[in-house]
Design a protein around this motif. Structure first.
Motif, PDB file in Angstrom:
ATOM      1  N   THR A 206     -37.524  44.630  -8.086  1.00  0.00           N
ATOM      2  CA  THR A 206     -37.716  45.061  -6.656  1.00  0.00           C
ATOM      3  C   THR A 206     -39.297  45.320  -6.196  1.00  0.00           C
ATOM      4  OG1 THR A 206     -36.754  47.156  -5.517  1.00  0.00           O
ATOM      5  CG2 THR A 206     -38.061  47.660  -7.615  1.00  0.00           C
ATOM      6  N   THR A 207     -39.200  45.310  -4.983  1.00  0.00           N
ATOM      7  CA  THR A 207     -40.589  45.745  -4.343  1.00  0.00           C
ATOM      8  C   THR A 207     -41.541  46.558  -5.215  1.00  0.00           C
ATOM      9  OG1 THR A 207     -39.123  45.815  -2.112  1.00  0.00           O
ATOM     10  CG2 THR A 207     -41.387  46.096  -1.777  1.00  0.00           C
ATOM     11  N   THR A 208     -41.276  47.686  -5.277  1.00  0.00           N
ATOM     12  CA  THR A 208     -41.863  48.703  -5.985  1.00  0.00           C
ATOM     13  C   THR A 208     -42.486  47.919  -7.276  1.00  0.00           C
ATOM     14  OG1 THR A 208     -41.367  50.808  -4.983  1.00  0.00           O
ATOM     15  CG2 THR A 208     -41.972  50.865  -7.389  1.00  0.00           C
ATOM     16  N   ASN A 240     -31.958  43.858  -0.188  1.00  0.00           N
ATOM     17  CA  ASN A 240     -32.624  44.905   0.198  1.00  0.00           C
ATOM     18  C   ASN A 240     -32.169  45.166   1.579  1.00  0.00           C
ATOM     19  OD1 ASN A 240     -34.126  43.836  -1.926  1.00  0.00           O
ATOM     20  ND2 ASN A 240     -36.242  44.571  -1.057  1.00  0.00           N
ATOM     21  N   ASP A 272     -37.463  45.978   4.559  1.00  0.00           N
ATOM     22  CA  ASP A 272     -36.229  45.257   4.366  1.00  0.00           C
ATOM     23  C   ASP A 272     -34.995  46.467   4.250  1.00  0.00           C
ATOM     24  OD1 ASP A 272     -36.927  42.530   4.855  1.00  0.00           O
ATOM     25  OD2 ASP A 272     -37.875  42.709   2.894  1.00  0.00           O
ATOM     26  N   VAL A 273     -35.713  47.311   3.445  1.00  0.00           N
ATOM     27  CA  VAL A 273     -34.601  48.588   3.151  1.00  0.00           C
ATOM     28  C   VAL A 273     -34.401  49.137   4.426  1.00  0.00           C
ATOM     29  CG1 VAL A 273     -34.338  50.498   1.771  1.00  0.00           C
ATOM     30  CG2 VAL A 273     -34.939  48.181   0.654  1.00  0.00           C
ATOM     31  N   GLU A 292     -42.961  54.465  11.008  1.00  0.00           N
ATOM     32  CA  GLU A 292     -44.019  53.467  10.366  1.00  0.00           C
ATOM     33  C   GLU A 292     -45.145  53.633  10.329  1.00  0.00           C
ATOM     34  OE1 GLU A 292     -44.414  50.671   8.616  1.00  0.00           O
ATOM     35  OE2 GLU A 292     -42.389  50.121   8.162  1.00  0.00           O
ATOM     36  N   ASN A 327     -43.463  54.556  -0.806  1.00  0.00           N
ATOM     37  CA  ASN A 327     -44.785  54.813  -0.825  1.00  0.00           C
ATOM     38  C   ASN A 327     -44.412  56.353  -1.270  1.00  0.00           C
ATOM     39  OD1 ASN A 327     -47.360  55.714  -0.502  1.00  0.00           O
ATOM     40  ND2 ASN A 327     -47.394  55.262   1.482  1.00  0.00           N
ATOM     41  N   ILE A 348     -34.154  56.257  -0.393  1.00  0.00           N
ATOM     42  CA  ILE A 348     -33.207  54.836  -1.007  1.00  0.00           C
ATOM     43  C   ILE A 348     -34.262  54.047  -1.538  1.00  0.00           C
ATOM     44  CG2 ILE A 348     -33.353  53.816   1.494  1.00  0.00           C
ATOM     45  CD1 ILE A 348     -30.478  52.698   0.658  1.00  0.00           C
ATOM     46  N   HIS A 350     -37.495  53.183  -4.472  1.00  0.00           N
ATOM     47  CA  HIS A 350     -37.263  52.999  -5.961  1.00  0.00           C
ATOM     48  C   HIS A 350     -37.573  54.247  -6.547  1.00  0.00           C
ATOM     49  CE1 HIS A 350     -36.350  50.830  -9.519  1.00  0.00           C
ATOM     50  NE2 HIS A 350     -37.221  51.388 -10.086  1.00  0.00           N
ATOM     51  N   ASN A 401     -28.358  55.650  -3.038  1.00  0.00           N
ATOM     52  CA  ASN A 401     -27.119  54.668  -2.811  1.00  0.00           C
ATOM     53  C   ASN A 401     -26.577  54.274  -4.351  1.00  0.00           C
ATOM     54  OD1 ASN A 401     -29.623  53.281  -3.610  1.00  0.00           O
ATOM     55  ND2 ASN A 401     -28.798  51.362  -2.949  1.00  0.00           N
TER      56      ASN A 401
HETATM   57  P1  NAI Z   1     -41.159  46.899   2.525  1.00  0.00           P
HETATM   58  O1  NAI Z   1     -42.602  46.928   1.980  1.00  0.00           O
HETATM   59  O2  NAI Z   1     -40.535  45.612   2.931  1.00  0.00           O
HETATM   60  O3  NAI Z   1     -40.790  48.329   3.192  1.00  0.00           O
HETATM   61  C1  NAI Z   1     -41.598  49.392   3.256  1.00  0.00           C
HETATM   62  C2  NAI Z   1     -41.835  49.726   4.565  1.00  0.00           C
HETATM   63  O4  NAI Z   1     -42.470  51.176   4.520  1.00  0.00           O
HETATM   64  C3  NAI Z   1     -43.285  49.228   5.243  1.00  0.00           C
HETATM   65  O5  NAI Z   1     -42.888  48.540   6.333  1.00  0.00           O
HETATM   66  C4  NAI Z   1     -44.230  50.036   5.154  1.00  0.00           C
HETATM   67  O6  NAI Z   1     -45.197  49.958   6.232  1.00  0.00           O
HETATM   68  C5  NAI Z   1     -43.598  51.596   5.454  1.00  0.00           C
HETATM   69  N1  NAI Z   1     -44.243  52.486   5.170  1.00  0.00           N
HETATM   70  C6  NAI Z   1     -45.067  52.856   4.001  1.00  0.00           C
HETATM   71  N2  NAI Z   1     -45.702  54.182   3.957  1.00  0.00           N
HETATM   72  C7  NAI Z   1     -45.109  54.779   4.929  1.00  0.00           C
HETATM   73  C8  NAI Z   1     -45.089  55.873   5.503  1.00  0.00           C
HETATM   74  N3  NAI Z   1     -45.847  56.850   4.828  1.00  0.00           N
HETATM   75  N4  NAI Z   1     -44.360  56.229   6.428  1.00  0.00           N
HETATM   76  C9  NAI Z   1     -43.395  55.402   7.107  1.00  0.00           C
HETATM   77  N5  NAI Z   1     -43.410  54.001   6.586  1.00  0.00           N
HETATM   78  C10 NAI Z   1     -44.220  53.704   5.542  1.00  0.00           C
HETATM   79  O7  NAI Z   1     -40.204  47.323   1.190  1.00  0.00           O
HETATM   80  P2  NAI Z   1     -38.665  47.441   0.631  1.00  0.00           P
HETATM   81  O8  NAI Z   1     -38.392  46.007   0.263  1.00  0.00           O
HETATM   82  O9  NAI Z   1     -37.961  47.792   2.176  1.00  0.00           O
HETATM   83  O10 NAI Z   1     -38.480  48.525  -0.180  1.00  0.00           O
HETATM   84  C11 NAI Z   1     -38.678  49.827  -0.005  1.00  0.00           C
HETATM   85  C12 NAI Z   1     -38.269  50.523  -1.128  1.00  0.00           C
HETATM   86  O11 NAI Z   1     -36.955  50.514  -1.617  1.00  0.00           O
HETATM   87  C13 NAI Z   1     -39.170  50.096  -2.595  1.00  0.00           C
HETATM   88  O12 NAI Z   1     -39.358  51.094  -3.528  1.00  0.00           O
HETATM   89  C14 NAI Z   1     -38.072  49.274  -2.984  1.00  0.00           C
HETATM   90  O13 NAI Z   1     -38.288  48.927  -4.374  1.00  0.00           O
HETATM   91  C15 NAI Z   1     -36.586  49.937  -2.808  1.00  0.00           C
HETATM   92  N6  NAI Z   1     -35.417  49.219  -2.900  1.00  0.00           N
HETATM   93  C16 NAI Z   1     -34.482  49.873  -3.142  1.00  0.00           C
HETATM   94  C17 NAI Z   1     -33.095  49.397  -3.099  1.00  0.00           C
HETATM   95  C18 NAI Z   1     -31.940  50.134  -3.421  1.00  0.00           C
HETATM   96  O14 NAI Z   1     -30.961  49.725  -3.653  1.00  0.00           O
HETATM   97  N7  NAI Z   1     -32.112  51.481  -3.297  1.00  0.00           N
HETATM   98  C19 NAI Z   1     -33.250  48.184  -3.068  1.00  0.00           C
HETATM   99  C20 NAI Z   1     -34.281  47.358  -2.852  1.00  0.00           C
HETATM  100  C21 NAI Z   1     -35.366  47.954  -2.835  1.00  0.00           C
END
Ligand code: NAI
Length: 487
Positions: A206-208, A240, A272-273, A292, A327, A348, A350, A401
């Motif tokens: 995963t991203t994190t 994601n 993506d999420v 964002e 974050n 949602i 990590h 989720n």
């Molecule tokens: P990403 O990096 O594509 O998206 C995160 C977005 O949040 C970025 O566009 C960033 O600019 C924005 N962001 C950062 N700080 C912010 C703030 N203070 N306020 C508003 N926006 C802010 O990462 P992705 O892939 O979307 O993953 C996000 C999280 O979800 C990660 O922790 C990842 O590991 C986790 N994840 C969870 C899943 C699940 O099933 N629950 C599945 C896949 C990923």
């Protein structure tokens, strides 16, 4: 060593096996890898320590790794995400409840933090060899990086000869890790150093976790090669996004059964999420607004028709708040204190640090009432102009989720996990091709993963003619896009 495992209840195995059987049909990528590599056994000799949500889909992943020759020990990467029937089915395997003969799993739904880290420790404990030396894994399959972190922190403190005292800055969870490593150092001062030396590579889901690997590499402390599975296109642009589109509202519905249509929902983060989350809520008729920090993602959200706001603009009026940023400190206790009565708050991303749960617990006079497991009403007393009110927090701020529902469905996880298996095969069989660092699978493999999922959806792919391929400067068989293409 004797067959060890720690799960909730082995009598759930039959129910779990039925779910696994249905899931296998929905996971054509994994089943194709079993057919392709079952005879060759490319993972023979691999001892994989797995740390990833112990769900039905993960059970199919584990049994695929075993079908390819691997030995596996498994823990979950979250205290709430285990599906106990899946864990039981994997442990029983081809044996019986009385004489289980499957894979050692160490996970149950609703672990305490102490249990979580003790169970994570068990995936590194492979008994002793005939000379009496402790055996460890030679591969890690990680989701969020906790397993890798345990090895690297253990190694770091062993090099220093001591585990530092907990400070006021440390989270409750990190204090648990420090305590575990303190005991380990006292018992065997080189354990994690030896484990680190024995690891051939890690594949990260995963991203994190990928952020953490990149940081270790930058700081010069990553001792083995890694594959970033998340950034295979067939992972992050599918799991994601489309996985979340399915499982976010599943979690909210199972947790609260509140009608989503007509409500205002805030999605923090439009990666993506966030994109999948926003679509999930919009599909139910919610009015979705997005926050964002990145102008590109903010513009994407706006173009997709979502109003982009600051949290403070909507904190008093919105009904549902979802964090999806990866974050920390995104929704603070001071925000929650201003929300309207029975607003729903969930994460949602990590880790649980997106929502300031510690701060919430410190609000004077706050009361936490359990509605049911993973659903809590936080009663916040009146303060100045703000009347006494309640806020519903899902999964205690952990990924809802998987805490309130069952995570992403099989078909999308088949894409992710096919990448995981290919990543394990690459690192285990071609280690010379992967120096220490953070790598991705080649585009050819990414396209292969997608290809394996087309038939099930009745997709008829158009084939390039040789002359068309020459015109585009690609091979008829692919890869079809340059590395910089973003899909
Ligand atoms: P990403 O990096 O594509 O998206 C995160 C977005 O949040 C970025 O566009 C960033 O600019 C924005 N962001 C950062 N700080 C912010 C703030 N203070 N306020 C508003 N926006 C802010 O990462 P992705 O892939 O979307 O993953 C996000 C999280 O979800 C990660 O922790 C990842 O590991 C986790 N994840 C969870 C899943 C699940 O099933 N629950 C599945 C896949 C990923």
């Amino acid at each position: 060593m004797s067959f060890e495992y720690q799960v909730r209840d082995l009598s759930l195995a039959e129910a779990g096996r039925h779910e696994l059987r249905l899931a296998e049909h929905e996971m054509p990528g994994l089943m194709a890898l079993r057919a392709e590599f079952g005879d060759a056994q490319p993972l023979a000799g691999a001892r994989i320590a797995g740390s990833l949500h112990m769900t039905v889909q993960t059970a199919v992943l584990i049994e695929t790794l075993v079908a390819l020759g691997a030995q596996v020990r498994w823990a979950s990467c979250n205290i709430f995400s285990t599906q106990d029937q899946a864990a039981a089915a994997v442990v029983v395997g081809k044996g019986t409840v009385e004489a289980p003969a499957g894979v050692p799993v160490f996970a149950w739904k609703g672990e305490t933090l102490e249990e979580y880290w003790a169970l994570a420790d068990r995936i590194f404990d492979w008994g002793t060899d005939p000379e009496g030396h402790r055996v460890g894994p030679n591969m890690i399959l990680d989701d969020g990086g906790d397993a890798t972190m345990l090895v690297l922190e253990g190694k770091r403190f062993e090099a220093a000869g001591a585990v530092p005292a907990t400070t006021g800055e440390d989270s409750e969870e990190y204090a648990v890790v420090l305590e575990l490593l303190r005991k380990s150092l006292a018992e065997d001062p080189q354990r994690w150093t030896r484990i680190a030396e024995g690891i051939q590579g890690v594949t990260e889901e995963t991203t994190t976790g990928v952020h953490r690997l990149a940081e270790y590499f930058r700081n010069g402390v990553l001792p083995f090669p890694s594959i970033n599975v998340n950034d295979s296109v067939t992972k992050s642009k599918f799991d994601n996004k489309y996985g979340t589109r399915h499982s976010l509202i599943d979690g909210i519905n199972r947790g609260t059964d509140v009608l989503i249509g007509g409500k205002t929902a805030v999605v923090c983060g439009y990666g993506d999420v966030g994109k999948g989350s926003a679509e999930s809520l919009r599909g139910q008729g919610a009015r979705v607004v997005v926050t964002e920090v990145d102008p590109i993602n903010a513009l994407q959200a706006a173009m997709d028709g979502y109003q982009v706001v600051r949290l403070e603009d909507v904190v008093e009026t919105a009904d549902i708040f979802i964090t999806a940023t990866g974050n920390k400190d995104v929704v603070m206790a001071s925000d929650i204190a201003r929300m309207k009565h029975q607003a729903i708050v969930g994460n949602i991303g990590h880790f649980d640090n997106e929502i300031d749960m510690a701060g919430l617990a410190r609000i004077p006079g706050v009361e936490k009432v359990e509605i049911k497991p993973q659903v809590h009403e936080w009663r916040i007393p009146a303060d100045g102009d703000v009347a006494a009110h309640s806020v519903i927090v899902l999964s205690e701020g952990r990924l809802l989720n998987l805490g309130n529902a069952t995570g992403h469905p099989s078909f999308v996880m088949s894409n992710s996990f096919t990448n995981q298996v290919l990543g394990q095969i690459e690192l285990f069989t071609k280690s010379e091709a992967y120096p220490v660092g953070v790598h991705r699978l080649g585009k050819q493999l990414d396209e292969k993963v997608a290809r394996l999922h087309l038939d099930a959806l009745g997709v008829r792919l158009t084939e390039l003619t040789k002359s068309q391929a020459d015109y585009l400067g690609v091979d008829v068989e692919g890869p079809y896009k340059p590395e910089h293409y973003r899909y």
